[in-house]
Design a protein around this motif. Sequence first.
Motif, PDB file in Angstrom:
ATOM      1  N   ALA A  64       0.842  -1.209   0.000  1.00 32.18           N
ATOM      2  CA  ALA A  64       0.000   0.000   0.000  1.00 32.18           C
ATOM      3  C   ALA A  64       0.872   1.253   0.000  1.00 32.18           C
ATOM      4  CB  ALA A  64      -0.932  -0.009   1.207  1.00 32.18           C
ATOM      5  N   GLY A  65       1.920   1.262   0.819  1.00 27.27           N
ATOM      6  CA  GLY A  65       2.822   2.414   0.859  1.00 27.27           C
ATOM      7  C   GLY A  65       3.490   2.670  -0.480  1.00 27.27           C
ATOM      8  N   LEU A  66       3.877   1.605  -1.183  1.00 27.28           N
ATOM      9  CA  LEU A  66       4.500   1.757  -2.497  1.00 27.28           C
ATOM     10  C   LEU A  66       3.523   2.311  -3.532  1.00 27.28           C
ATOM     11  CD1 LEU A  66       6.602  -1.536  -2.583  1.00 27.28           C
ATOM     12  CD2 LEU A  66       7.446   0.814  -2.307  1.00 27.28           C
ATOM     13  N   GLN A  67       2.220   2.165  -3.279  1.00 30.58           N
ATOM     14  CA  GLN A  67       1.191   2.683  -4.187  1.00 30.58           C
ATOM     15  C   GLN A  67       0.719   4.078  -3.775  1.00 30.58           C
ATOM     16  OE1 GLN A  67      -1.973  -0.201  -4.358  1.00 30.58           O
ATOM     17  NE2 GLN A  67      -0.561  -1.860  -4.834  1.00 30.58           N
ATOM     18  N   GLY A  68       1.390   4.679  -2.799  1.00 31.64           N
ATOM     19  CA  GLY A  68       1.052   6.041  -2.393  1.00 31.64           C
ATOM     20  C   GLY A  68       0.070   6.150  -1.247  1.00 31.64           C
ATOM     21  N   TRP A  69      -0.302   5.022  -0.655  1.00 29.36           N
ATOM     22  CA  TRP A  69      -1.221   5.052   0.475  1.00 29.36           C
ATOM     23  C   TRP A  69      -0.454   5.427   1.739  1.00 29.36           C
ATOM     24  CZ3 TRP A  69      -6.331   4.700  -0.280  1.00 29.36           C
ATOM     25  CH2 TRP A  69      -6.779   4.110  -1.454  1.00 29.36           C
ATOM     26  N   GLU A  70      -1.103   6.188   2.602  1.00 32.85           N
ATOM     27  CA  GLU A  70      -0.538   6.628   3.878  1.00 32.85           C
ATOM     28  C   GLU A  70      -1.441   6.110   4.994  1.00 32.85           C
ATOM     29  OE1 GLU A  70      -0.880  11.031   5.900  1.00 32.85           O
ATOM     30  OE2 GLU A  70      -0.153  10.916   3.845  1.00 32.85           O
ATOM     31  N   MET A  71      -0.835   5.542   6.032  1.00 36.64           N
ATOM     32  CA  MET A  71      -1.650   4.979   7.111  1.00 36.64           C
ATOM     33  C   MET A  71      -2.417   6.092   7.815  1.00 36.64           C
ATOM     34  SD  MET A  71      -0.570   2.350  10.037  1.00 36.64           S
ATOM     35  CE  MET A  71      -1.731   1.821  11.262  1.00 36.64           C
ATOM     36  N   LYS A  86      -5.059   6.188   3.514  1.00 36.84           N
ATOM     37  CA  LYS A  86      -5.669   7.203   2.686  1.00 36.84           C
ATOM     38  C   LYS A  86      -4.619   7.717   1.688  1.00 36.84           C
ATOM     39  CE  LYS A  86      -4.561  11.250   5.476  1.00 36.84           C
ATOM     40  NZ  LYS A  86      -5.060  12.443   6.114  1.00 36.84           N
ATOM     41  N   ARG A  87      -5.114   8.308   0.594  1.00 40.15           N
ATOM     42  CA  ARG A  87      -4.250   8.985  -0.354  1.00 40.15           C
ATOM     43  C   ARG A  87      -5.101  10.002  -1.091  1.00 40.15           C
ATOM     44  NH1 ARG A  87      -2.989   4.319  -4.919  1.00 40.15           N
ATOM     45  NH2 ARG A  87      -5.120   4.094  -5.653  1.00 40.15           N
ATOM     46  N   PRO A  88      -4.468  11.050  -1.620  1.00 46.46           N
ATOM     47  CA  PRO A  88      -5.243  12.049  -2.358  1.00 46.46           C
ATOM     48  C   PRO A  88      -5.944  11.396  -3.539  1.00 46.46           C
ATOM     49  CG  PRO A  88      -3.039  12.863  -1.905  1.00 46.46           C
ATOM     50  CD  PRO A  88      -3.059  11.411  -1.515  1.00 46.46           C
TER      51      PRO A  88
END
Length: 90
Positions: A64-71, A86-88
């Motif tokens: 998820a982090g590699l795809q731009g997701w932030e916890m 979440k991510r923009p």
Amino acid sequence: MNKLRSLGVAAVFLAGCAVGGASSRFVVPPANAQQAATLTRWEYMCFSEDDGQEGDSRGKATAAGLQGWEMAGSLSHGGRAQWCFKRPKM
């Protein structure tokens, strides 16, 4: 006695004016359409741990982090952990 009461009323009135004037600095101004257009919109994704396999959850979080997701948060309910990201919104 009447003079004392008048002084009390005047003191309360002045205190109310002072508090009202000072508190106006802490009031959030109303939003307008232009501000709403520039606000960040978010998309969310959550997952639960699968059968208590910690490595699986860690792998999902890393992906998820590699795809731009932030916890954004986590919780545990009934012995199961859940992580939300979440991510923009694009």
